[in-house]
Structure formats: C-alpha cells, structure tokens
Design an enzyme around this catalytic site. Structure first.
Site, PDB file in Angstrom:
ATOM      1  N   GLY A 180       0.957  -1.049  -0.050  1.00  0.00           N
ATOM      2  CA  GLY A 180       0.040  -0.035   0.093  1.00  0.00           C
ATOM      3  C   GLY A 180       0.871   1.259  -0.075  1.00  0.00           C
ATOM      4  O   GLY A 180       0.550   2.399   0.565  1.00  0.00           O
ATOM      5  N   TYR A 231     -14.566  -1.277   9.078  1.00  0.00           N
ATOM      6  CA  TYR A 231     -12.989  -0.554   8.889  1.00  0.00           C
ATOM      7  C   TYR A 231     -12.497  -1.104  10.573  1.00  0.00           C
ATOM      8  O   TYR A 231     -11.744  -1.652  10.634  1.00  0.00           O
ATOM      9  CB  TYR A 231     -13.038   0.755   8.541  1.00  0.00           C
ATOM     10  CG  TYR A 231     -11.349   1.317   8.872  1.00  0.00           C
ATOM     11  CD1 TYR A 231     -10.373   0.996   8.404  1.00  0.00           C
ATOM     12  CD2 TYR A 231     -11.295   2.543   9.609  1.00  0.00           C
ATOM     13  CE1 TYR A 231      -9.080   1.449   8.342  1.00  0.00           C
ATOM     14  CE2 TYR A 231      -9.933   3.175   9.968  1.00  0.00           C
ATOM     15  CZ  TYR A 231      -8.997   2.527   9.240  1.00  0.00           C
ATOM     16  OH  TYR A 231      -7.840   3.138   9.265  1.00  0.00           O
ATOM     17  N   ASP A 285       2.199  -1.532  -4.450  1.00  0.00           N
ATOM     18  CA  ASP A 285       0.758  -1.132  -4.389  1.00  0.00           C
ATOM     19  C   ASP A 285      -0.010  -1.860  -5.625  1.00  0.00           C
ATOM     20  O   ASP A 285       0.436  -2.324  -6.520  1.00  0.00           O
ATOM     21  CB  ASP A 285       0.602   0.464  -4.516  1.00  0.00           C
ATOM     22  CG  ASP A 285      -0.548   0.828  -3.929  1.00  0.00           C
ATOM     23  OD1 ASP A 285      -1.849   0.489  -4.257  1.00  0.00           O
ATOM     24  OD2 ASP A 285      -0.565   1.698  -2.921  1.00  0.00           O
ATOM     25  N   GLN A 289      -1.363   7.588   1.647  1.00  0.00           N
ATOM     26  CA  GLN A 289      -1.046   8.932   2.095  1.00  0.00           C
ATOM     27  C   GLN A 289       0.210   8.419   3.157  1.00  0.00           C
ATOM     28  O   GLN A 289       1.464   9.575   3.194  1.00  0.00           O
ATOM     29  CB  GLN A 289      -2.265   9.173   3.179  1.00  0.00           C
ATOM     30  CG  GLN A 289      -1.985  10.577   3.771  1.00  0.00           C
ATOM     31  CD  GLN A 289      -3.006  10.871   4.991  1.00  0.00           C
ATOM     32  OE1 GLN A 289      -3.767  10.082   5.155  1.00  0.00           O
ATOM     33  NE2 GLN A 289      -2.747  11.999   5.475  1.00  0.00           N
TER      34      GLN A 289
HETATM   35  P1  NAD Z   1      -4.763   5.092   2.213  1.00  0.00           P
HETATM   36  O1  NAD Z   1      -5.817   4.755   1.661  1.00  0.00           O
HETATM   37  O2  NAD Z   1      -3.926   6.309   1.729  1.00  0.00           O
HETATM   38  O3  NAD Z   1      -3.407   3.980   1.336  1.00  0.00           O
HETATM   39  C1  NAD Z   1      -3.860   2.551   1.268  1.00  0.00           C
HETATM   40  C2  NAD Z   1      -3.101   2.049   0.009  1.00  0.00           C
HETATM   41  O4  NAD Z   1      -3.393   0.537  -0.036  1.00  0.00           O
HETATM   42  C3  NAD Z   1      -3.509   2.786  -1.112  1.00  0.00           C
HETATM   43  O5  NAD Z   1      -2.552   3.177  -2.005  1.00  0.00           O
HETATM   44  C4  NAD Z   1      -4.109   1.668  -1.945  1.00  0.00           C
HETATM   45  O6  NAD Z   1      -4.094   1.581  -3.418  1.00  0.00           O
HETATM   46  C5  NAD Z   1      -3.579   0.503  -1.364  1.00  0.00           C
HETATM   47  N1  NAD Z   1      -4.547  -0.797  -1.434  1.00  0.00           N
HETATM   48  C6  NAD Z   1      -5.738  -1.088  -1.579  1.00  0.00           C
HETATM   49  N2  NAD Z   1      -6.136  -2.144  -1.659  1.00  0.00           N
HETATM   50  C7  NAD Z   1      -5.023  -2.933  -1.750  1.00  0.00           C
HETATM   51  C8  NAD Z   1      -4.539  -4.260  -2.047  1.00  0.00           C
HETATM   52  N3  NAD Z   1      -5.487  -5.181  -2.395  1.00  0.00           N
HETATM   53  N4  NAD Z   1      -3.274  -4.546  -2.288  1.00  0.00           N
HETATM   54  C9  NAD Z   1      -2.112  -3.732  -2.099  1.00  0.00           C
HETATM   55  N5  NAD Z   1      -2.598  -2.388  -1.867  1.00  0.00           N
HETATM   56  C10 NAD Z   1      -3.919  -2.174  -1.747  1.00  0.00           C
HETATM   57  O7  NAD Z   1      -3.876   4.614   3.721  1.00  0.00           O
HETATM   58  P2  NAD Z   1      -2.736   5.272   4.602  1.00  0.00           P
HETATM   59  O8  NAD Z   1      -3.544   6.512   5.276  1.00  0.00           O
HETATM   60  O9  NAD Z   1      -1.811   5.345   4.065  1.00  0.00           O
HETATM   61  O10 NAD Z   1      -3.056   4.003   5.649  1.00  0.00           O
HETATM   62  C11 NAD Z   1      -1.952   3.041   5.957  1.00  0.00           C
HETATM   63  C12 NAD Z   1      -2.515   2.349   6.980  1.00  0.00           C
HETATM   64  O11 NAD Z   1      -2.342   3.157   8.093  1.00  0.00           O
HETATM   65  C13 NAD Z   1      -3.886   1.576   6.961  1.00  0.00           C
HETATM   66  O12 NAD Z   1      -3.639   0.439   7.635  1.00  0.00           O
HETATM   67  C14 NAD Z   1      -4.565   2.657   7.945  1.00  0.00           C
HETATM   68  O13 NAD Z   1      -5.534   1.853   8.342  1.00  0.00           O
HETATM   69  C15 NAD Z   1      -3.715   3.298   8.700  1.00  0.00           C
HETATM   70  N6  NAD Z   1      -4.166   4.574   9.294  1.00  0.00           N
HETATM   71  C16 NAD Z   1      -3.945   5.592   8.447  1.00  0.00           C
HETATM   72  C17 NAD Z   1      -4.519   6.568   9.080  1.00  0.00           C
HETATM   73  C18 NAD Z   1      -4.411   8.156   8.365  1.00  0.00           C
HETATM   74  O14 NAD Z   1      -5.177   8.910   8.870  1.00  0.00           O
HETATM   75  N7  NAD Z   1      -4.090   8.096   7.173  1.00  0.00           N
HETATM   76  C19 NAD Z   1      -4.907   6.689  10.378  1.00  0.00           C
HETATM   77  C20 NAD Z   1      -5.250   5.753  11.320  1.00  0.00           C
HETATM   78  C21 NAD Z   1      -4.630   4.509  10.556  1.00  0.00           C
HETATM   79  C1  AKB Z   2      -9.981   7.394   8.396  1.00  0.00           C
HETATM   80  O1  AKB Z   2     -10.251   8.243   9.142  1.00  0.00           O
HETATM   81  O2  AKB Z   2     -10.479   6.321   8.338  1.00  0.00           O
HETATM   82  C2  AKB Z   2      -8.559   7.349   9.038  1.00  0.00           C
HETATM   83  C3  AKB Z   2      -8.295   6.680  10.325  1.00  0.00           C
HETATM   84  C4  AKB Z   2      -8.359   7.543  11.448  1.00  0.00           C
HETATM   85  O3  AKB Z   2      -8.158   5.739  10.705  1.00  0.00           O
HETATM   86  N1  AKB Z   2      -7.892   8.444   8.929  1.00  0.00           N
END
Ligand code: NAD
Ligand code: AKB
Length: 310
Positions: A10, A139, A36, A14
């Site tokens: 992934g 989620y 990805d 972000q």
């Molecule tokens: P994002 O949605 O920006 O990126 C996730 C990536 O996963 C995307 O690029 C997407 O193309 C890829 N993806 C989706 N399905 C896929 C698959 N089948 N195989 C391979 N890749 C796939 O998410 P992020 O914000 O970078 O989050 C990364 C991790 O951090 C996640 O586990 C998320 O739950 C966690 N997280 C993020 C936030 C936040 O605010 N960004 C907050 C809490 C937790």
């Molecule tokens: C979302 O809003 O889904 C994420 C998170 C807090 O896991 N940014």
C-alpha cells in the site's frame, strides 16, 4: 539482521508515499521495495495485490524480504461504501502477509491500526489501550481483528508483529485515502487555495489527530524498539492533539480572514460520532519513547507553509 530488505505494501497511499522516501534515505533505495495495487508512475514500484496469496508469497520469497510495513488497507469511509472489499483487503490481505512472513522467516511485520477500533461504548476522553473495542464500522471491525491476529501470530508462532493505533493523520504531500478524518486536510487545502469549504462533519466533532512527520517517527521508533521493552504489541495508542472542525476553521481564519466553512454532515458523521475525542498514549511513551513534536498550531502553520509553496 532486520531492515536488509523492506517490503512496503500500500506504498502509494498517504503514509506510504512519505514512508518510502524516509526508509530509502535511512537504509538505501535498493533495500526498499514499494508495492501497491494501484498504478504508480515510479519504476521502483512493484504491483502487489495483498489479497493474492501466491503473489504475496512470491514477492517476499524472491526478494528475501525480512521486514514488512503493511500499509495496504481500505479506510473508514471507503469501507462503508464497500464492506466486502474492506474485509478482503484488511483481513485476508493481512492474513496472507502474516502467513507468508512466517513461511519466509520475516523478522518484523509492522501493521498500523487506528482509532477506528473504538466504538460508541468506548469512553470519550483519554482512552486507554485496554478498553471497550466494539466498533460500528467494517473498518473498525477488521482492524480489531487485525490487532488480535497480529498478537496471535506473535504469541503462537513468535512472529515479531507490531502495531500502533494512529489517529487522523494530517499531511500535504499525498491526498488522504478515503477516511473520516480527511476533512481536516481538505479544509486546509481549500483555505490555502482561497476557496471556502463544505465540511462533511459537524462543527463540534472533536477527533484526535497527528502530523505526518510525527506519525513517521512513531512507526520507526516502534519498529526499532528493543523487544524486551515491549509489553504491548499491536495496539499502542498514539496521538498528538485533538480539535473540532470549528476550531480548525477559526485557526485557518487567523491566516485567511475571509475563509468560511459550511457544515453539511453526511454518513461520515456517524463514524466520527463513534470515535473518541482523545487518547492516552502513555504506554507508547513508556515502552518506546513516543514523543510527538508538532502541536495543533505548529501543524497548521507548517501545512499552510508547505501547501503555499506548491
Ligand atoms: P491510504 O488509503 O492512503 O493507502 C492505502 C493504500 O493501500 C492505497 O495506495 C491503496 O491503493 C492500497 N491498497 C488497497 N487495496 C490494496 C490491495 N488489495 N493490495 C495492495 N494495496 C492495496 O491509507 P494510509 O492512510 O496510507 O493508511 C495506511 C495504514 O495506516 C492503514 O492500515 C490505515 O488503516 C492506517 N491508518 C491511517 C490513518 C490516516 O489518517 N492516514 C489513520 C489511522 C490508521
Ligand atoms: C480514517 O478516517 O478512516 C483514518 C483513520 C483515523 O483510521 N484516517
């Protein structure tokens, strides 16, 4: 030794789009394999769908991967729009990563979790790690399962799985990927562009947040923490500050006096309402010295400064 060959799943998201350059600068580009399922215009990226068990196995085995940052996921709002996909990616994808890690003797698997594991019955303020985790989103449900599955693989098979519950993450380099906390980034971007913003949450929806540089430092600190210091494994709470959309709006008006926000809550309001207002991050501080640098004011200022330069 760990960190010889690092797979990031992934990686186009972000967090990944900032973690990959950081890992590359620390360990060298040749040791980092960004992957990805979506097409990324970067030759280093490998196509990897984590729900495809054979491809996961092949990539890990062929590249002798010893460390994985497993970021592939479907976030809260996108998950409500496609619960089946969220289950497949967040649960089956993780299961494939864990099984392949065991088979290929991977040393470390990092699995970010989220405040999404909490639900309406969770206390709102200063939420501890061990509390009621009965989320109402797909989620959150998949992420509770992910934390528990990671812990199970550690206890049962000795796999070194570690994870931290991120709050909403604020960043300016890559767009957020379909979450509920995305409103904050969208609002800042609109203010910088000189446009007004229509917010999908109510004025008073307080949520915990963190700036990306602190989120990256946190995951690196946890990845490098000495095993003997860890009492928790996959569920460390981490957060920096909390604010409401109205508080962000008024902070942005200090920079852009004519900026205004209309509030038009949609389905994401229910998600926000089910999440806590603030977290107790003391275990992360005690066990691996989590200490974020950016407060609310500094984060907004830095975001504006960098967005203006684009
Ligand atoms: P994002 O949605 O920006 O990126 C996730 C990536 O996963 C995307 O690029 C997407 O193309 C890829 N993806 C989706 N399905 C896929 C698959 N089948 N195989 C391979 N890749 C796939 O998410 P992020 O914000 O970078 O989050 C990364 C991790 O951090 C996640 O586990 C998320 O739950 C966690 N997280 C993020 C936030 C936040 O605010 N960004 C907050 C809490 C937790
Ligand atoms: C979302 O809003 O889904 C994420 C998170 C807090 O896991 N940014």
């Amino acid at each position: 030794m760990t960190f010889e060959k690092i797979l990031v799943t992934g990686a186009g998201g972000q967090i990944g789009s900032e973690l990959v350059p950081l890992l590359s600068s620390i360990f060298g580009e040749e040791r980092v394999i960004p992957s990805d399922v979506k097409e990324i215009k970067d030759k280093r990226f490998k196509y990897l769908d984590v729900t495809d068990k054979n491809s996961v196995d092949l990539l890990i085995e062929k590249n002798k991967v010893d460390t994985i940052f497993h970021l592939a996921a479907i976030l809260s709002a996108s998950g409500e729009n496609n619960p089946e996909l969220a289950y497949r990616v967040n649960v089956e994808g993780l299961h494939n990563i864990l099984n392949s890690s065991l088979k290929n003797k991977v040393n470390l698997v990092m699995i970010p979790s989220t405040i999404g594991v909490f639900g309406p019955e969770t206390p709102k303020e200063n939420v501890p790690i061990e509390t009621i985790t009965r989320p109402t989103t797909i989620y959150g449900i998949t992420k509770v399962l992910a934390e528990q599955l990671g812990y199970y693989y550690y206890r049962r098979f000795g796999l070194n799985v570690r994870g931290l519950r991120y709050p909403g993450l604020l960043s300016y380099k890559s767009p957020p990927g379909g979450g509920t906390t995305d409103y904050a980034i969208e609002m800042i971007i609109k203010a910088v562009k000189g446009e007004n913003y229509s917010c999908f949450l109510r004025q008073n929806s307080k949520l915990p947040m963190m700036y990306m540089p602190d989120a990256l430092e946190a995951i690196m600190k946890l990845a490098e923490a000495e095993d003997k210091n860890l009492k928790h494994r996959t569920d460390f709470n981490v957060s920096s500050f909390s604010f409401t959309p109205a508080e962000l709006e008024s902070k942005l008006r200090e920079y852009y006096p004519s900026f205004t926000v209309n509030y038009n809550p949609d389905f994401r309001q229910n998600i926000a309402d089910s999440w806590p207002w603030s977290l107790d991050s003391s275990a992360a501080k005690k066990e691996w010295n989590f200490s974020p640098s950016f407060n609310f004011d500094q984060t907004v200022k830095d975001m504006i400064y960098n967005l203006k330069g684009r």
